[in-house]
Motif scaffolding. Sequence first.
Motif, short mmCIF file in Angstrom:
data_model
loop_
_atom_site.label_atom_id
_atom_site.label_comp_id
_atom_site.label_asym_id
_atom_site.label_seq_id
_atom_site.Cartn_x
_atom_site.Cartn_y
_atom_site.Cartn_z
N CYS A 264 5.59 4.08 -7.52
CA CYS A 264 4.15 4.94 -8.04
C CYS A 264 3.60 5.59 -9.03
CB CYS A 264 5.26 6.17 -7.71
SG CYS A 264 5.45 6.39 -5.66
N ARG A 265 4.43 3.87 -9.79
CA ARG A 265 4.02 4.05 -11.45
C ARG A 265 3.30 2.44 -10.98
NH1 ARG A 265 8.47 5.38 -13.84
NH2 ARG A 265 9.69 3.55 -13.60
N ASP A 266 3.41 2.04 -10.88
CA ASP A 266 2.04 1.08 -10.28
C ASP A 266 0.88 1.25 -9.38
OD1 ASP A 266 4.32 -1.03 -11.32
OD2 ASP A 266 4.55 -2.16 -9.52
N PHE A 267 1.19 1.86 -8.63
CA PHE A 267 -0.14 2.96 -8.23
C PHE A 267 -1.11 3.99 -8.92
CE2 PHE A 267 1.88 3.32 -3.56
CZ PHE A 267 2.07 2.73 -3.04
N LEU A 268 -0.88 4.17 -9.45
CA LEU A 268 -1.21 5.11 -10.70
C LEU A 268 -2.11 4.13 -11.77
CD1 LEU A 268 0.74 8.49 -11.18
CD2 LEU A 268 -1.40 8.24 -9.63
N GLN A 269 -2.37 2.62 -11.69
CA GLN A 269 -2.62 2.01 -12.84
C GLN A 269 -3.50 1.48 -12.64
OE1 GLN A 269 0.78 -0.50 -15.71
NE2 GLN A 269 2.40 1.29 -14.75
N ALA A 270 -4.66 1.08 -12.92
CA ALA A 270 -5.99 0.19 -13.08
C ALA A 270 -5.73 -0.95 -12.90
CB ALA A 270 -7.51 0.46 -13.29
N LYS A 271 -4.23 -1.49 -12.68
CA LYS A 271 -4.35 -3.13 -12.72
C LYS A 271 -3.77 -3.71 -10.83
CE LYS A 271 -2.98 -3.08 -17.16
NZ LYS A 271 -1.36 -2.85 -18.18
N HIS A 272 -3.03 -4.83 -10.25
CA HIS A 272 -2.78 -5.36 -9.53
C HIS A 272 -1.16 -5.05 -9.42
CE1 HIS A 272 -5.36 -8.19 -6.30
NE2 HIS A 272 -4.93 -6.90 -6.03
N MET A 273 -0.61 -4.27 -8.70
CA MET A 273 0.79 -4.41 -8.01
C MET A 273 0.84 -5.40 -7.84
SD MET A 273 3.61 -1.62 -6.41
CE MET A 273 3.05 -1.93 -4.51
N GLN A 274 1.90 -6.48 -8.17
CA GLN A 274 2.97 -7.45 -7.34
C GLN A 274 4.28 -7.31 -8.00
OE1 GLN A 274 1.03 -11.13 -6.01
NE2 GLN A 274 1.68 -12.13 -7.82
N ARG A 275 5.19 -6.65 -6.79
CA ARG A 275 5.85 -6.05 -6.69
C ARG A 275 7.60 -6.61 -6.32
NH1 ARG A 275 9.38 -2.97 -10.29
NH2 ARG A 275 7.42 -2.21 -11.34
N LEU A 276 8.26 -7.24 -6.25
CA LEU A 276 9.43 -8.02 -5.94
C LEU A 276 10.05 -6.63 -5.28
CD1 LEU A 276 10.81 -10.02 -3.32
CD2 LEU A 276 11.87 -10.52 -5.62
N LEU A 277 10.77 -6.26 -4.04
CA LEU A 277 11.65 -4.82 -3.65
C LEU A 277 12.90 -6.17 -3.21
CD1 LEU A 277 13.02 -2.17 -3.64
CD2 LEU A 277 11.69 -1.79 -1.41
N ALA A 289 9.66 1.48 1.71
CA ALA A 289 8.27 0.91 2.06
C ALA A 289 7.93 2.35 2.83
CB ALA A 289 8.78 0.36 3.67
N ALA A 290 8.34 3.23 3.22
CA ALA A 290 7.73 4.31 4.14
C ALA A 290 7.16 5.20 2.94
CB ALA A 290 8.33 4.72 5.20
N ILE A 291 7.99 5.66 2.02
CA ILE A 291 7.23 6.86 0.83
C ILE A 291 5.99 6.47 -0.06
CG2 ILE A 291 8.03 7.92 -1.15
CD1 ILE A 291 11.30 8.01 0.05
N ALA A 292 6.30 4.44 -0.04
CA ALA A 292 4.97 3.91 -0.18
C ALA A 292 4.00 4.16 0.15
CB ALA A 292 5.75 2.24 -0.97
N LEU A 293 3.92 3.50 1.99
CA LEU A 293 2.88 3.83 2.76
C LEU A 293 2.24 5.59 2.46
CD1 LEU A 293 4.11 1.32 5.19
CD2 LEU A 293 2.15 0.67 4.40
N TYR A 294 3.33 6.15 3.09
CA TYR A 294 2.85 7.29 2.50
C TYR A 294 2.12 7.63 1.39
CZ TYR A 294 3.24 12.81 3.94
OH TYR A 294 2.48 13.45 3.78
N ALA A 295 2.21 7.16 0.39
CA ALA A 295 1.95 7.88 -0.78
C ALA A 295 0.58 6.76 -1.15
CB ALA A 295 2.49 7.33 -2.60
#
Length: 676
Positions: A264-277, A289-295
């Motif tokens: 969620c912190r990545d979402f709010l930044q004007a930068k590309h998120m490229q994260r490995l979970l 994944a569901a929470i991220a998609l919902y957000a």
Amino acid sequence: MLQEPITKLSGVGEKRAQALADLGIETIENLLNYYPFRYDDIKERNLAEINDQEKVTIKGVVVSPPVVNRFGYKKSRLQFRMMQDHDVFSVSFFNQPYLKDKIVLSEDIAVFGKWDGKRKSLTGMKILGAKQEGDFAPIYHVSKAVRQQTLVDLIKKAFVHFGDQIEENLPLSLIEKYRLMEKKEAMYAMHFPNTPEEHHQAKRRVVFEEFFLFQMKIQGLKKEEKSEKHGIVIDYDVERVKAFTQKLPFSLTNAQKRVTNEICRDFLQAKHMQRLLQGDVGSGKTVVAAIALYAAVTAGFQGALMVPTEILAQQHLASLNQLFDPLEIHTALLTSSTKAKERQEIIEKLQQGEIDVVVGTHSLIQEGVDFSNLGLVITDEQHRFGVNQRRGLREKGFQPDVLFMTATPIPRTLAITAYGEMDVSVIDEMPAGRLPVKTHWIKRGQLEDALKNARIELEKGQQMYVICPLIEESESLDVQNAVELYEELKDFFSPDFVVGLLHGKIKAEEKEEIMGAFKDNEIQVLVSTTVIEVGVDVPNATTMLIIDADRFGLAQLHQLRGRVGRGQQASSCILVANPKNELGKERMKIMTETNNGFLLSQKDLELRGPGEVFGFKQSGLPEFVAADIVADANILEVAKDEAQSLWHKKNWQLLPEYAGLLAYLKEKDPENQFFD
């Protein structure tokens, strides 16, 4: 120029050039970088100071004529006697009858070989010539067409004619900071060290350079991907996301909360998120994944979840639909078997923004699939993508944030190397109430008892997987194959239970049907090769039986074990193996002692090395010449930190100190514009 073809060296014609090319040597640079895999200590020793079974060089006088005895097909033994001071001992060379001409009665000779103290004899490996230099002989991987001495001579010749063209490519500040050898000196000492310490220093330099240059590319990619011009801001509705999380039918673990916050912190930044979970089997990645998609949807964006198989796509969609309110989030499924009319409808709704979340296979990134406002792409179990493939996903005409999920726990050293351009989140905690799978190791002779116990579980209404490594007969591996095992188990379990068979040669549609039948309990025993590794969720399957388990890596065994224990009942994994060596026994023992995937993958890495664990070709892991990401993990960390630090330096490309580094990076990677 070091890029000159190998034919520029005298003595290398077309035939030899082809033989060298088969070893991966096509240019002068390839040859200079073709390092030995070990060194023999060839300084002459006295018999009195030699230990039993030690590899040594002994110099003495030939005191008996050489005799060749032949036995078996193309087998021979060359024997003679030597004397050092007043001690006489025998020397034998196996399958090298041509050496007879080099052994002359009453003349001095130096032989390198293995000493047998009890028999007072030497098993010879090679006769050392009078021109032997130094105390260490480099040993290279060679072929029948290229002999050791040929390679040594060519490397020496290359240093004479091209050595002056070896240019320094590391900045002086790093060379001084870490007291590194200069490049030319280090390359020469990698081939011809005078002392073990000189070799150690040369290798330190070469390993650091390999890691640093690789990390310069990786950190450059990371910086480019995160630059403002690429990014989007997913300004999600915090209150709605909180409410959604509170309505979940279970509480999130602390680890799930932590990684959700990172995303969620990545979402709010004007930068590309490229994260490995990363999360172990059953750790609850799908909920994150569901929470991220919902957000993403609350911010007005669409989300896509891409998975490797259709059955997994169906399973993920079912899981998401259980969590999402259908009036609030509109979902769809898009796979290769989606019928043409339905497919067209889905594509139109995606373009018009009527679908919020789409789940599918690679069909999602095919041409013609366009979105109204795609903000987030999640790929599940795509850990075998290389750097360039992952990048390709970003260049499909969208600029979404990307989350990669994997249930293959990757040790930190591998994550830094393979996923260096990504940020890594780890779910290192299991949800409360999940029962650990009990693992037992049995020998082949105990298999029938194990099958009788499995029948008792089946009679309770449960199901089982039986996994074996090969599909058909193989002369090279003594492994029971799936087809033969399927026939045996059909006899054992019929008529009470249905046995199914699954392997890689079955067509995709049929595979899906078989898995569907197993999920619906129409098949009780599923015999399969490792195609089941990343598979469907069957909570009713409580027994995993793995035949010839010592043929698998620990990470793979752990993935297979994760197919059971997904329901409420206690589950077990039975490893059937008769390991032939201590390493095999150690691996079976480790599996019975821990369910921690991260610990197992680290052990796997230590025991087998990264090439075998992940397979370089599939994973996109780079093949280093001298560096080893396990043994040299500490140097990898330092190289990553130094590369990161340099990329944080404003306009470093314009500074004179980095001119050599920049020129080298551009030459090796002309396509990457971020070196400009």
